[in-house]
Design a protein around this motif. Sequence first.
Motif, mmCIF file in Angstrom:
data_model
loop_
_atom_site.group_PDB
_atom_site.id
_atom_site.type_symbol
_atom_site.label_atom_id
_atom_site.label_comp_id
_atom_site.label_asym_id
_atom_site.label_seq_id
_atom_site.Cartn_x
_atom_site.Cartn_y
_atom_site.Cartn_z
ATOM 1 N N TYR A 1 -8.720 54.534 43.053
ATOM 2 C CA TYR A 1 -9.537 54.062 44.173
ATOM 3 C C TYR A 1 -8.739 53.167 45.102
ATOM 4 C CZ TYR A 1 -13.389 56.084 41.689
ATOM 5 O OH TYR A 1 -14.207 56.978 41.065
ATOM 6 N N LYS A 2 -9.203 53.108 46.341
ATOM 7 C CA LYS A 2 -8.521 52.346 47.388
ATOM 8 C C LYS A 2 -9.352 51.111 47.737
ATOM 9 C CE LYS A 2 -8.151 54.243 51.576
ATOM 10 N NZ LYS A 2 -7.588 55.199 52.553
ATOM 11 N N VAL B 1 -25.721 54.538 46.481
ATOM 12 C CA VAL B 1 -25.056 54.515 47.789
ATOM 13 C C VAL B 1 -25.841 53.622 48.757
ATOM 14 C CG1 VAL B 1 -24.386 55.934 49.778
ATOM 15 C CG2 VAL B 1 -23.977 56.763 47.455
ATOM 16 N N GLU B 2 -27.172 53.666 48.669
ATOM 17 C CA GLU B 2 -28.009 52.825 49.538
ATOM 18 C C GLU B 2 -27.754 51.347 49.247
ATOM 19 O OE1 GLU B 2 -29.520 55.431 47.526
ATOM 20 O OE2 GLU B 2 -28.894 56.635 49.239
ATOM 21 N N SER B 3 -27.730 50.975 47.955
ATOM 22 C CA SER B 3 -27.434 49.583 47.585
ATOM 23 C C SER B 3 -26.050 49.190 48.078
ATOM 24 C CB SER B 3 -27.468 49.390 46.064
ATOM 25 O OG SER B 3 -28.721 49.675 45.541
ATOM 26 N N ASP C 1 -16.976 59.732 44.824
ATOM 27 C CA ASP C 1 -18.050 59.360 43.890
ATOM 28 C C ASP C 1 -17.873 57.960 43.291
ATOM 29 O OD1 ASP C 1 -19.264 61.900 44.205
ATOM 30 O OD2 ASP C 1 -17.891 62.767 42.733
ATOM 31 N N VAL C 2 -17.348 57.038 44.084
ATOM 32 C CA VAL C 2 -16.977 55.726 43.536
ATOM 33 C C VAL C 2 -18.178 54.909 43.047
ATOM 34 C CG1 VAL C 2 -16.930 54.546 45.783
ATOM 35 C CG2 VAL C 2 -15.504 53.694 43.901
ATOM 36 N N VAL C 3 -19.361 55.115 43.625
ATOM 37 C CA VAL C 3 -20.519 54.311 43.199
ATOM 38 C C VAL C 3 -20.827 54.573 41.723
ATOM 39 C CG1 VAL C 3 -23.002 53.946 43.486
ATOM 40 C CG2 VAL C 3 -21.538 54.085 45.499
ATOM 41 N N VAL C 4 -20.993 55.832 41.380
ATOM 42 C CA VAL C 4 -21.333 56.188 39.999
ATOM 43 C C VAL C 4 -20.162 55.910 39.060
ATOM 44 C CG1 VAL C 4 -21.814 58.139 38.479
ATOM 45 C CG2 VAL C 4 -23.072 57.893 40.614
ATOM 46 N N THR C 5 -18.974 56.253 39.481
ATOM 47 C CA THR C 5 -17.815 56.085 38.606
ATOM 48 C C THR C 5 -17.547 54.615 38.306
ATOM 49 O OG1 THR C 5 -16.927 58.052 39.643
ATOM 50 C CG2 THR C 5 -15.453 56.846 38.215
ATOM 51 N N ALA C 6 -17.706 53.763 39.314
ATOM 52 C CA ALA C 6 -17.494 52.329 39.087
ATOM 53 C C ALA C 6 -18.515 51.796 38.080
ATOM 54 C CB ALA C 6 -17.580 51.554 40.401
ATOM 55 N N ARG C 7 -19.762 52.257 38.186
ATOM 56 C CA ARG C 7 -20.779 51.814 37.215
ATOM 57 C C ARG C 7 -20.401 52.268 35.797
ATOM 58 N NH1 ARG C 7 -25.112 48.261 38.639
ATOM 59 N NH2 ARG C 7 -26.382 49.363 37.103
ATOM 60 N N GLU D 1 -16.814 57.884 49.976
ATOM 61 C CA GLU D 1 -17.843 56.927 49.541
ATOM 62 C C GLU D 1 -17.249 55.534 49.301
ATOM 63 O OE1 GLU D 1 -20.981 58.683 46.998
ATOM 64 O OE2 GLU D 1 -20.311 57.179 45.546
ATOM 65 N N ARG D 2 -18.091 54.527 49.554
ATOM 66 C CA ARG D 2 -17.676 53.143 49.304
ATOM 67 C C ARG D 2 -18.683 52.431 48.410
ATOM 68 N NH1 ARG D 2 -15.507 50.901 55.213
ATOM 69 N NH2 ARG D 2 -13.526 52.030 55.126
ATOM 70 N N THR D 3 -18.200 51.466 47.625
ATOM 71 C CA THR D 3 -19.102 50.638 46.832
ATOM 72 C C THR D 3 -18.721 49.178 46.954
ATOM 73 O OG1 THR D 3 -20.236 50.478 44.690
ATOM 74 C CG2 THR D 3 -17.829 50.691 44.628
#
Length: 148
Positions: free
Chosen positions: A30-31, A120-122, A79-85, A2-4
Amino acid sequence: MERTYLMVKPDGVQRGLVGQIISRFEQRGYKIVGLKMMQIARETAEKHYGEHAGKPFFTGLVDFITSGPVVAMVVEGKDVVVTAREMMGATNPLKAIPGTIRGTYGVDVGRNVIHGSDSVESANREIAIFFKPEELVEYGRAIDTWIY
Ligand code: ABT
Ligand code: MG
């Protein structure tokens, strides 16, 4: 993977927080696959914040995000989207838990230091607004076998 889309906002850049904020995501494991400083054009900002068009804070929000350079990045991982938030903390810094980025550095909802995609869509939409495909890099890291 996943990417954010993450972005240190103009207040974070002016306050010299870029390095510390990037470090948090690197240290988590994260990378970084895309990274650049830029001054956002008004039209681009209006597109990015399209979901808020017409709201009372919209003009001020666009004024703010275009008021100085930002540091934009695409970060990859599980799961970077949720974790970053979670790492960023609540939108309103007064509600942000101490230790989160906003809970560490911010006190005002309109000066909340960092942006991160809320789904993920955003993320896919925002990455496409700010990065060309060739600006994103695919590479492996030896350390990944110790993270996953
Ligand atoms: P962003 O990462 O900037 O999108 O913040 P977040 O997703 O946490 O919060 P949302 B709801 O998307 O808010 C976008 C920006 O609008 C500001 N804002 C929001 C206000 O100033 N007043 C409000 O009542 C609300 C709901 C805060 C966010 N960013 N800044 N700067
Ligand atoms: Mg948002």
